[in-house]
Each structure stands twice: as C-alpha cells, then as structure tokens.
Design a protein around this motif. Structure first.
Motif: not given
Length: 264
Positions: A64-74, A81-89
C-alpha cells in the motif's frame, strides 16, 4: 526477496520480505518469482515446488505504501500507463502459473490478502496453518482484482462464494477456507511445511512426465471442451506409453517390487 532450497526432487520457494509482509506487487518480486518458477518448470528433475512466505504472512498482496501514482510498479498518473503496468507486471504471474507443468503446492503460513490470496489460488494445491487468513479484499480499497482473481477464485470455491468474498472483501479464517474448499488441509503452524512436503514428496515420487502432462490436462480442462481434452489426452497418452518410466511401472508391478523412475 526470494529464498530457494532444493531437497531431492522438491524445491521450496519462500517469499522473503517479512518486514513488508511479502508483497508481490513490485516488478522486482514479479521478476524473481517468474524466474524461479520458469527455471523449475524447465528442470524435469524437480518433481514439485512448495511456495510459502517468511515471517507472519504468506503475502499481503500489494504494498500500500507503493500505491500512490508513479511511486510503485502499478499505479501511474496516466491511466494508459497503469494498464500497461498491470499487463507487463503482476499479470505475468497468473499467466505463468497457468502455463506451468511442474506442480506447485502453496503452504499458506499466515495472511494471504488481495493479490496474496490470488497468488495462493494460482497454485495447484493449497494447505494452510490454522492461523492463516484469506481475503479477496480489493473492493475495500476501491479497486478490483487486477491480477486474475475474478477468474481464479470462482473455479476453486464456486461462483456464489467467490462473489460473496470479492464483493464484501471480508476476511475468512483457515477453518472457513477449508469448509469452502479454498484449501485442502489445515494444520498447526509447526506442521505446515512438513505437511506440504508430504504432499510434494508423494507427487515427486511419480514419473515426472506423467505428472506434468496430467497437470497440463487438468489445467486445460478448466476451459476446454471435452472433445478437445480427449484429443489432447490421446496425444499425451501416446507420449506417456513411449517412456521408460511406463515400462518400469509395469515391470515393477509384475515383479512385485517398488519402481525406480528416472524421467526417461
């Protein structure tokens, strides 16, 4: 972030970020877990994999600490870009686990929350300690199961119960998980790994090619028509009959001795 321990034909993979409760949302964790599982799948001498977590949790899912926009991988400030982060993550995990032929036993040692619950569902068999907890809790965060939970959970516990779990986001204990078929066995915490190992050893004792082809058929059977499964079964049976392990199994039965399988 991952520990790997090989003992005979069984590989134990441990999520090893106990201070964060073993989140799996970051790409580094996804990369490491995918690499470990892909390597195990390619190695026919590995008969079974046990997946567990270090510390008090199996996996807390997303950090949850990595859930802010452009902080974590998702999450990104840009929706595309969020869509691509999920798809390729993180979405690489359910696709990989669905394609694996090596069997995977989840030893759920503690909380399996959100994506952590879904990770357990990606495995073929789940056993839990009696202090394990499960929650398909995405809705409580105002999000949806982004890693395949809507596909995985109904196939394990049925549509009605999966819907209840996903729409309420409520946590259930190990006893309830056993009652609804989410796990197949619940044991004391100190017995968990030994129980998973007992199952893994029984699987690994069988001819490896037959085990892996059987798993492939079971996985395909979740979505394929019967006629297609029968066609695949006929082709795989032809391969199985051509193995030295098939001959060894028959000879051992006729000679009233224990078989010695070699993977040939």
């Amino acid at each position: 972030m991952l520990l790997q321990e090989r003992d005979g034909a069984v590989l134990t993979v441990t999520l090893n970020l106990p201070e964060k409760r073993n989140p799996i949302s970051d790409n580094d964790v996804v990369d490491a877990l995918c690499a470990a599982m892909e390597a195990a799948d390619k190695d026919i001498s590995i008969g079974c994999v046990i997946l567990t977590g270090a510390g008090s949790a199996f996996s807390s899912g997303g950090d949850l600490k990595q859930m802010a926009p452009d902080v974590g991988s998702l999450r990104s400030a840009k929706s595309v870009q969020t869509r691509r982060n999920y798809k390729y993550g993180i979405q690489r995990l359910p696709l990989l686990f669905q394609a694996l032929e090596v069997p995977v036993v989840a030893a759920v040692n503690g909380h399996a929350i959100g994506a952590g619950c879904d990770l357990a569902c990606m495995c073929d068999i789940r056993v839990a300690s009696d202090n394990a907890k499960f929650a398909e809790s995405f809705v409580k965060l105002g999000i949806i199961p982004g890693d395949g939970g809507a596909w995985l959970l109904p196939r394990i516990v049925g549509f009605s119960k999966a819907t209840e779990l996903a729409l309420t986001g409520e946590m259930i204990d190990a006893a309830e998980a056993l009652r609804i078929g989410l796990v197949s066995e619940v044991v004391a915490p100190e017995e968990l790994i030994a129980t998973a190992r007992r199952i893994a050893d029984k699987i690994a004792a069988n001819p490896p090619h037959a085990v892996r082809m059987t798993k492939r058929l079971l996985r395909e059977g979740q979505t394929a028509e019967l006629k297609n499964i029968l066609e695949m079964s006929a082709a795989m049976q032809a391969l199985a009959h051509a193995t030295a392990d098939n001959d060894e199994a028959i000879n051992a039965f006729m000679e009233k001795r224990a078989p010695k399988f070699t993977g040939e």
